[in-house]
Design a protein around this motif. Structure first.
Motif, PDB file in Angstrom:
ATOM      1  N   ALA A 155       0.170  -1.567  15.496  1.00  0.00           N
ATOM      2  CA  ALA A 155      -0.556  -0.323  15.761  1.00  0.00           C
ATOM      3  C   ALA A 155      -0.185   0.752  14.747  1.00  0.00           C
ATOM      4  CB  ALA A 155      -0.259   0.155  17.184  1.00  0.00           C
ATOM      5  N   LEU A 156       1.098   0.860  14.412  1.00  0.00           N
ATOM      6  CA  LEU A 156       1.530   1.884  13.455  1.00  0.00           C
ATOM      7  C   LEU A 156       0.953   1.622  12.065  1.00  0.00           C
ATOM      8  CD1 LEU A 156       5.293   2.327  14.469  1.00  0.00           C
ATOM      9  CD2 LEU A 156       3.435   3.978  14.786  1.00  0.00           C
ATOM     10  N   VAL A 157       1.047   0.368  11.597  1.00  0.00           N
ATOM     11  CA  VAL A 157       0.554   0.068  10.255  1.00  0.00           C
ATOM     12  C   VAL A 157      -0.963   0.226  10.186  1.00  0.00           C
ATOM     13  CG1 VAL A 157       0.394  -1.681   8.456  1.00  0.00           C
ATOM     14  CG2 VAL A 157       2.488  -1.470   9.782  1.00  0.00           C
ATOM     15  N   LEU A 158      -1.675  -0.296  11.168  1.00  0.00           N
ATOM     16  CA  LEU A 158      -3.135  -0.195  11.145  1.00  0.00           C
ATOM     17  C   LEU A 158      -3.587   1.247  11.305  1.00  0.00           C
ATOM     18  CD1 LEU A 158      -4.052  -3.355  13.253  1.00  0.00           C
ATOM     19  CD2 LEU A 158      -4.146  -3.091  10.773  1.00  0.00           C
ATOM     20  N   GLY A 201       0.806  -1.215   0.000  1.00  0.00           N
ATOM     21  CA  GLY A 201       0.000   0.000   0.000  1.00  0.00           C
ATOM     22  C   GLY A 201       0.838   1.263   0.000  1.00  0.00           C
ATOM     23  N   ALA A 202       1.897   1.286   0.802  1.00  0.00           N
ATOM     24  CA  ALA A 202       2.711   2.499   0.920  1.00  0.00           C
ATOM     25  C   ALA A 202       3.543   2.757  -0.323  1.00  0.00           C
ATOM     26  CB  ALA A 202       3.622   2.398   2.146  1.00  0.00           C
ATOM     27  N   THR A 203       4.029   1.698  -0.969  1.00  0.00           N
ATOM     28  CA  THR A 203       4.871   1.862  -2.160  1.00  0.00           C
ATOM     29  C   THR A 203       4.087   1.778  -3.456  1.00  0.00           C
ATOM     30  OG1 THR A 203       5.372  -0.506  -2.315  1.00  0.00           O
ATOM     31  CG2 THR A 203       6.811   0.829  -0.921  1.00  0.00           C
ATOM     32  N   ARG A 204       2.809   1.368  -3.358  1.00  0.00           N
ATOM     33  CA  ARG A 204       1.987   1.124  -4.553  1.00  0.00           C
ATOM     34  C   ARG A 204       2.709   0.184  -5.517  1.00  0.00           C
ATOM     35  NH1 ARG A 204       0.234   6.883  -6.572  1.00  0.00           N
ATOM     36  NH2 ARG A 204       2.125   7.514  -5.487  1.00  0.00           N
ATOM     37  N   ASN A 205       3.339  -0.806  -4.931  1.00  0.00           N
ATOM     38  CA  ASN A 205       4.082  -1.795  -5.711  1.00  0.00           C
ATOM     39  C   ASN A 205       3.516  -3.165  -5.375  1.00  0.00           C
ATOM     40  OD1 ASN A 205       6.059  -3.703  -6.629  1.00  0.00           O
ATOM     41  ND2 ASN A 205       7.574  -2.064  -6.676  1.00  0.00           N
ATOM     42  N   VAL A 222       3.372   4.143   8.308  1.00  0.00           N
ATOM     43  CA  VAL A 222       3.189   2.758   7.861  1.00  0.00           C
ATOM     44  C   VAL A 222       4.531   2.052   7.725  1.00  0.00           C
ATOM     45  CG1 VAL A 222       2.360   1.298   5.980  1.00  0.00           C
ATOM     46  CG2 VAL A 222       0.999   3.245   6.736  1.00  0.00           C
ATOM     47  N   LEU A 223       5.489   2.695   7.065  1.00  0.00           N
ATOM     48  CA  LEU A 223       6.776   2.046   6.835  1.00  0.00           C
ATOM     49  C   LEU A 223       7.557   1.860   8.132  1.00  0.00           C
ATOM     50  CD1 LEU A 223       7.814   3.757   3.489  1.00  0.00           C
ATOM     51  CD2 LEU A 223       6.966   1.446   3.832  1.00  0.00           C
ATOM     52  N   GLY A 224       7.365   2.749   9.094  1.00  0.00           N
ATOM     53  CA  GLY A 224       7.982   2.524  10.402  1.00  0.00           C
ATOM     54  C   GLY A 224       7.459   1.249  11.049  1.00  0.00           C
ATOM     55  N   GLY A 225       6.135   1.056  10.961  1.00  0.00           N
ATOM     56  CA  GLY A 225       5.572  -0.186  11.485  1.00  0.00           C
ATOM     57  C   GLY A 225       6.028  -1.406  10.716  1.00  0.00           C
ATOM     58  N   LEU A 284       7.872  -4.714  12.304  1.00  0.00           N
ATOM     59  CA  LEU A 284       7.285  -6.044  12.138  1.00  0.00           C
ATOM     60  C   LEU A 284       8.242  -6.989  11.418  1.00  0.00           C
ATOM     61  CD1 LEU A 284       3.641  -5.068  11.116  1.00  0.00           C
ATOM     62  CD2 LEU A 284       4.385  -5.989  13.312  1.00  0.00           C
ATOM     63  N   SER A 285       8.877  -6.514  10.353  1.00  0.00           N
ATOM     64  CA  SER A 285       9.791  -7.368   9.589  1.00  0.00           C
ATOM     65  C   SER A 285      10.983  -7.782  10.427  1.00  0.00           C
ATOM     66  CB  SER A 285      10.263  -6.627   8.329  1.00  0.00           C
ATOM     67  OG  SER A 285       9.188  -6.225   7.529  1.00  0.00           O
ATOM     68  N   GLY A 286      11.547  -6.824  11.160  1.00  0.00           N
ATOM     69  CA  GLY A 286      12.725  -7.132  11.965  1.00  0.00           C
ATOM     70  C   GLY A 286      12.437  -8.118  13.080  1.00  0.00           C
TER      71      GLY A 286
END
Length: 372
Positions: A244-247, A121-125, A277-280, A284-286
Motif C-alpha cells: 500500500a505504501l509503495v503503490l 524509482g525513488a533513488t533513480r538508480n 515509498v522507501l518505508g514500504g 517488503l524487503s524485511g
C-alpha cells in the motif's frame, strides 16, 4: 531521502504548469495486453507449481484438493486447511504440502518485485534492488540477532526483527552512499559493503549459536519451502502495508523522475514522496526475507523487464510487478524442483542463475549507450 545527484534544469518559462502527459492509445493497449498476459502467466505458473516437481501429480487430484480448501478456510484456521487429512493419499499430501509453498512464492515474489521497482524509482538508480543494496542482508542479520536474544520468538516477532534489520541497513547504505563523488556509484558500493558486513556477521552468529542455526539454516540460500501457515499469516499484514505504501507513492515517483525542482512545481514534496515509498520498500524487503531468506536479483530483473515491455511509467511498472514478480519466482522454484529430483535446487540459487546474465547484459547495454 535523496540518494542520487539531482540534475539542475533550466528555469521553466512563466505560466501555468504543463498538463500531465497522457498515455497514448498504443501505450494503453500495450498496458492492457501486458496485464492480461501477466495474469494468464500467473495462473499457469501457479498450476505448474502445484502439478510439477520431483513427483508429478494428476491434475484431477490438484483440483480435488483445491476445491476442498474454501470450506476449510471458512473456519478461519489456515493451518488446519493446509494440513493433510489423516486419510489423504500420497498425491493429496504432496499437493497440500505445495499449497503453502506456492502461496509463499506469490507473496514473496510480489514483495520483492515491487520493492525493486520502488527502489529504482525513488533513488533513480537502475541497480536498485533489495539484495544489491544490502536490505535483504540486513534483514537476515536482524532475524539472527532477534533469535539470539529471543530464541522462542514467534513468526510476527521474526518479521519485526527482519524489518528492523532492513531499515538499519538501508539507513547505513544511504548515509555511506552520500559520501561518494558519484552518488549512484556510491550507493551501489555502499550496498555491497553493507551486504558483505551483514553476511559475515550473520555467519559468525549462526556458527556460534547452534540453537539459532536450527531455525535459520533454510534462509541461507533462499527457499519458499519452509514457511507454513503461521509464518504466512503473520507476514501478510506487513506485506499488504508495504504494498500500500509503495503503490500510494507511485504517482510521486513519476514526478520525481523529472527532478526535485520540477516535482515541487507539480506539488510533490521530494522528501515526503521518497519517504513513503522507501518505508514500504523496507517493510517488503524485511518481511520477504523473513519468509524466504535472501533471494537476490528478483527485484532487479522484474522492473527492468517490465519497462522494456510496457514503458517506463512507475505506476504501470509497480502495478504489473505485483503480478510478474510471483510468476518469475514460481517458475524459478518449479524449475529448481524439476531439474534435481528427488531433491531440489534452492530458489535463491535459481534467481541468481537468472539474474546474473541479465545484470551483465544490462551493464553491457548501458556501456554501449554511454559510448555512442
Amino acid at each position: 531521502m535523496q540518494v542520487t545527484a539531482t540534475s539542475r534544469s533550466d528555469p521553466a518559462p512563466a505560466g501555468p504548469p504543463a498538463a500531465p502527459v497522457r498515455t497514448s492509445a498504443p501505450g494503453r493497449h500495450r498496458v492492457v495486453l501486458g496485464t492480461v498476459t501477466a495474469s494468464v502467466l500467473l495462473v499457469a505458473s501457479v498450476a505448474a507449481s502445484l502439478f510439477l516437481g520431483s513427483r508429478s501429480v494428476d491434475p484431477a487430484v490438484v483440483v480435488s484438493v483445491l476445491t476442498g480448501l474454501p470450506s476449510q478456510l471458512m473456519s478461519g484456521d489456515l493451518a488446519a486447511a493446509l494440513a493433510p487429512g489423516s486419510g489423504a493419499g500420497m498425491d493429496e499430501a504432496v499437493v497440500t504440502a505445495r499449497v503453502p509453498r506456492t502461496i509463499t512464492a506469490i507473496v514473496v515474489g510480489a514483495a520483492l518485485a515491487v520493492a525493486g521497482a520502488g527502489l529504482q524509482g525513488a533513488t533513480r538508480n537502475p541497480l536498485g534492488d533489495p539484495g544489491l543494496l544490502g536490505l535483504t542482508a540486513g534483514a537476515a542479520l536482524g532475524v539472527v540477532l532477534g533469535l539470539a536474544l529471543a530464541p522462542t520468538a514467534g513468526p510476527t516477532a521474526v518479521a519485526v526483527f527482519a524489518v528492523a534489520g532492513s531499515l538499519t541497513a538501508g539507513m547505513v547504505v544511504v548515509g555511506a552512499g552520500r559520501l561518494g563523488a558519484d552518488s549512484g556509484t556510491g550507493l551501489v558500493l555502499a550496498g555491497a559493503a553493507v551486504t558483505a558486513g551483514c553476511t559475515a556477521a550473520t555467519s559468525s552468529l549462526v556458527i556460534a549459536l547452534p540453537g539459532v542455526l536450527d531455525r535459520f539454516r533454510f534462509w541461507g540460500l533462499g527457499s519458499v519451502a519452509r514457511s507454513g501457515a503461521p509464518e504466512i499469516t503473520a507476514a501478510v499484514p506487513f506485506i499488504l502495508l508495504g504494498l500500500a505504501l509503495v503503490l500510494a507513492g507511485a504517482a510521486s515517483l513519476d514526478a520525481l523522475a523529472l527532478g526535485d525542482d520540477l516535482a515541487r512545481g507539480l506539488g510533490v514534496g521530494p522528501v515526503a514522496g521518497r519517504a513513503v515509498v522507501l518505508g514500504g520498500v523496507v517493510i517488503l524487503s524485511g518481511v520477504a526475507t523473513a519468509l524466504a531468506g535472501p533471494i537476490a536479483f528478483l527485484g532487479l530483473l522484474v522492473p527492468h523487464l517490465l519497462r522494456r515491455l510496457v514503458g517506463v511509467g512507475n505506476r504501470v511498472v509497480l502495478g504489473l510487478s505485483v503480478i510478474v514478480g510471483p510468476v518469475v519466482l514460481l517458475l524459478a522454484d518449479t524449475v529448481g524442483r524439476v531439474l534435481a529430483p528427488p531433491g531440489e535446487i534452492a530458489v535463491g540459487v535459481m534467481t541468481v542463475a537468472m539474474g546474473v546474465p541479465f545484470l551483465i547484459a544490462m551493464l553491457r547495454m548501458n556501456r554501449g549507450v554511454g559510448a555512442s
